[in-house]
Scaffold this motif. Structure first.
Motif, PDB file in Angstrom:
ATOM      1  N   THR A  54       0.825  -1.195   0.000  1.00  0.00           N
ATOM      2  CA  THR A  54       0.000   0.000   0.000  1.00  0.00           C
ATOM      3  C   THR A  54       0.867   1.255   0.000  1.00  0.00           C
ATOM      4  O   THR A  54       2.053   1.210   0.317  1.00  0.00           O
ATOM      5  CB  THR A  54      -0.927   0.030   1.226  1.00  0.00           C
ATOM      6  OG1 THR A  54      -0.123   0.058   2.416  1.00  0.00           O
ATOM      7  CG2 THR A  54      -1.827  -1.192   1.269  1.00  0.00           C
ATOM      8  N   GLY A  55       0.267   2.369  -0.378  1.00  0.00           N
ATOM      9  CA  GLY A  55       0.982   3.634  -0.367  1.00  0.00           C
ATOM     10  C   GLY A  55       0.198   4.693  -1.110  1.00  0.00           C
ATOM     11  O   GLY A  55      -0.962   4.489  -1.482  1.00  0.00           O
ATOM     12  N   ASP A  56       0.828   5.816  -1.337  1.00  0.00           N
ATOM     13  CA  ASP A  56       0.235   6.896  -2.121  1.00  0.00           C
ATOM     14  C   ASP A  56       0.628   6.663  -3.573  1.00  0.00           C
ATOM     15  O   ASP A  56       1.746   6.987  -3.991  1.00  0.00           O
ATOM     16  CB  ASP A  56       0.738   8.252  -1.621  1.00  0.00           C
ATOM     17  CG  ASP A  56       0.055   9.412  -2.312  1.00  0.00           C
ATOM     18  OD1 ASP A  56      -0.937   9.167  -3.039  1.00  0.00           O
ATOM     19  OD2 ASP A  56       0.507  10.556  -2.148  1.00  0.00           O
ATOM     20  N   ILE A  57      -0.273   6.078  -4.352  1.00  0.00           N
ATOM     21  CA  ILE A  57       0.050   5.550  -5.675  1.00  0.00           C
ATOM     22  C   ILE A  57      -0.843   6.221  -6.713  1.00  0.00           C
ATOM     23  O   ILE A  57      -2.027   6.470  -6.468  1.00  0.00           O
ATOM     24  CB  ILE A  57      -0.165   4.019  -5.697  1.00  0.00           C
ATOM     25  CG1 ILE A  57       0.717   3.349  -4.629  1.00  0.00           C
ATOM     26  CG2 ILE A  57       0.152   3.441  -7.066  1.00  0.00           C
ATOM     27  CD1 ILE A  57       0.290   1.944  -4.276  1.00  0.00           C
ATOM     28  N   ASP A  58      -0.292   6.483  -7.881  1.00  0.00           N
ATOM     29  CA  ASP A  58      -1.069   7.061  -8.968  1.00  0.00           C
ATOM     30  C   ASP A  58      -2.231   6.145  -9.335  1.00  0.00           C
ATOM     31  O   ASP A  58      -2.064   4.922  -9.461  1.00  0.00           O
ATOM     32  CB  ASP A  58      -0.160   7.270 -10.179  1.00  0.00           C
ATOM     33  CG  ASP A  58      -0.909   7.801 -11.382  1.00  0.00           C
ATOM     34  OD1 ASP A  58      -1.280   8.983 -11.373  1.00  0.00           O
ATOM     35  OD2 ASP A  58      -1.147   7.003 -12.318  1.00  0.00           O
ATOM     36  N   ALA A  59      -3.419   6.715  -9.522  1.00  0.00           N
ATOM     37  CA  ALA A  59      -4.612   5.926  -9.798  1.00  0.00           C
ATOM     38  C   ALA A  59      -4.459   5.114 -11.082  1.00  0.00           C
ATOM     39  O   ALA A  59      -4.833   3.928 -11.138  1.00  0.00           O
ATOM     40  CB  ALA A  59      -5.826   6.833  -9.889  1.00  0.00           C
ATOM     41  N   HIS A  60      -3.915   5.727 -12.131  1.00  0.00           N
ATOM     42  CA  HIS A  60      -3.723   5.016 -13.400  1.00  0.00           C
ATOM     43  C   HIS A  60      -2.767   3.837 -13.215  1.00  0.00           C
ATOM     44  O   HIS A  60      -3.014   2.738 -13.733  1.00  0.00           O
ATOM     45  CB  HIS A  60      -3.182   5.981 -14.457  1.00  0.00           C
ATOM     46  CG  HIS A  60      -2.828   5.328 -15.747  1.00  0.00           C
ATOM     47  ND1 HIS A  60      -3.776   4.818 -16.613  1.00  0.00           N
ATOM     48  CD2 HIS A  60      -1.611   5.089 -16.327  1.00  0.00           C
ATOM     49  CE1 HIS A  60      -3.166   4.307 -17.676  1.00  0.00           C
ATOM     50  NE2 HIS A  60      -1.857   4.459 -17.522  1.00  0.00           N
ATOM     51  N   GLU A  61      -1.696   4.043 -12.464  1.00  0.00           N
ATOM     52  CA  GLU A  61      -0.745   2.960 -12.205  1.00  0.00           C
ATOM     53  C   GLU A  61      -1.430   1.807 -11.475  1.00  0.00           C
ATOM     54  O   GLU A  61      -1.184   0.629 -11.778  1.00  0.00           O
ATOM     55  CB  GLU A  61       0.424   3.493 -11.375  1.00  0.00           C
ATOM     56  CG  GLU A  61       1.496   2.454 -11.091  1.00  0.00           C
ATOM     57  CD  GLU A  61       2.605   2.958 -10.190  1.00  0.00           C
ATOM     58  OE1 GLU A  61       3.532   2.180  -9.910  1.00  0.00           O
ATOM     59  OE2 GLU A  61       2.528   4.122  -9.748  1.00  0.00           O
ATOM     60  N   THR A  62      -2.281   2.156 -10.521  1.00  0.00           N
ATOM     61  CA  THR A  62      -3.001   1.122  -9.778  1.00  0.00           C
ATOM     62  C   THR A  62      -3.845   0.261 -10.717  1.00  0.00           C
ATOM     63  O   THR A  62      -3.789  -0.968 -10.669  1.00  0.00           O
ATOM     64  CB  THR A  62      -3.924   1.767  -8.726  1.00  0.00           C
ATOM     65  OG1 THR A  62      -3.155   2.544  -7.833  1.00  0.00           O
ATOM     66  CG2 THR A  62      -4.662   0.700  -7.935  1.00  0.00           C
ATOM     67  N   LEU A  63      -4.614   0.901 -11.564  1.00  0.00           N
ATOM     68  CA  LEU A  63      -5.540   0.156 -12.419  1.00  0.00           C
ATOM     69  C   LEU A  63      -4.821  -0.602 -13.524  1.00  0.00           C
ATOM     70  O   LEU A  63      -5.247  -1.701 -13.913  1.00  0.00           O
ATOM     71  CB  LEU A  63      -6.586   1.109 -12.996  1.00  0.00           C
ATOM     72  CG  LEU A  63      -7.566   1.647 -11.948  1.00  0.00           C
ATOM     73  CD1 LEU A  63      -8.463   2.722 -12.543  1.00  0.00           C
ATOM     74  CD2 LEU A  63      -8.411   0.519 -11.372  1.00  0.00           C
ATOM     75  N   MET A  64      -3.718  -0.061 -14.039  1.00  0.00           N
ATOM     76  CA  MET A  64      -2.928  -0.795 -15.017  1.00  0.00           C
ATOM     77  C   MET A  64      -2.336  -2.054 -14.392  1.00  0.00           C
ATOM     78  O   MET A  64      -2.341  -3.136 -14.995  1.00  0.00           O
ATOM     79  CB  MET A  64      -1.821   0.096 -15.573  1.00  0.00           C
ATOM     80  CG  MET A  64      -2.307   1.154 -16.554  1.00  0.00           C
ATOM     81  SD  MET A  64      -3.048   0.431 -18.058  1.00  0.00           S
ATOM     82  CE  MET A  64      -1.591  -0.316 -18.817  1.00  0.00           C
TER      83      MET A  64
END
Length: 214
Positions: A54-64
């Motif tokens: 977990t962390g502060d992650i870009d939304a697009h990166e998460t979904l990709m």
């Protein structure tokens, strides 16, 4: 499907547990906090393992990353996830529909799910700890895939056989699955003899002495 998996799919977790305990094995039963979303659901198949972070992650990166993870799940496998998280859902409607369409048998998640009415309607078997509407976007990523993971005190290796029913989840090491499956099948046949003896009025202690099982 291997012969061992075929046999194990006809067994219940209690019988397999007893066989593994009698063999001197330890740490093969997942925590009782993992509960089936549908009480009568059953799954049996080789583990496809995921560990998350977990962390502060870009939304697009998460979904990709998530959609790529769904793409990698093999047909006939059981999705087994250690998310290392107590906040978000690691399975929802679209993901379950995707996995089911790919032939994945079900999911075991040491974490949360959402869209649970849809999962039930879909009939996709899931064992999880909690439900929540919160999703992974901007927060969660897979850390390792198809590598050993730890849930509770159990190390789950890729392609270990995962057997789950209403009682819980047991993990059968792939290199011992054939022997354990055969012994579990024999144990269930012996239990049937004990059951018949009890129903015929045999004293339970005498039944135990006769068959060595109760």
């Amino acid at each position: 499907m291997s012969d061992a998996q075929t046999i194990l799919s006809e067994c219940y977790t209690g019988a397999v547990h007893d066989v593994m305990r009698a063999r001197g094995m330890r740490n093969f039963t997942l925590p009782p906090t993992l509960m089936p979303l549908m009480e009568d659901a059953r799954i049996c198949g080789p583990a496809f393992t995921i560990e998350g972070k977990t962390g502060d992650i870009d939304a697009h990166e998460t979904l990709m990353a998530w959609t790529g993870l769904l793409s990698r799940a093999p047909k006939g496998s059981v999705w087994v996830c250690q998310p290392n998280d107590d906040i978000v859902a690691l399975m929802g409607e679209l993901s379950a529909e995707t996995l089911q369409a790919k032939g994945v048998k079900g999911a075991v998640i040491d974490g949360g799910t959402r869209d649970t009415p849809f999962l039930v309607r879909l009939g996709f078997p899931v064992w999880r700890r909690f439900n929540t509407p919160r999703d992974i976007v901007g927060y969660w990523l897979p850390k390792t895939v198809d590598e050993p993971i730890v849930i509770g005190e159990v190390t789950v290796h890729p392609r270990d056989i995962v057997l789950a029913d209403r009682d819980g989840v047991v993990v059968v090491p792939a290199d011992q699955a054939e022997e354990i499956a055969g012994e579990a099948h024999t144990a269930m046949n012996t239990e049937n003899l004990v059951r018949k003896a009890i129903l015929d009025g045999v004293d339970p202690q005498e039944a135990y002495r006769r068959f060595g099982k109760f």
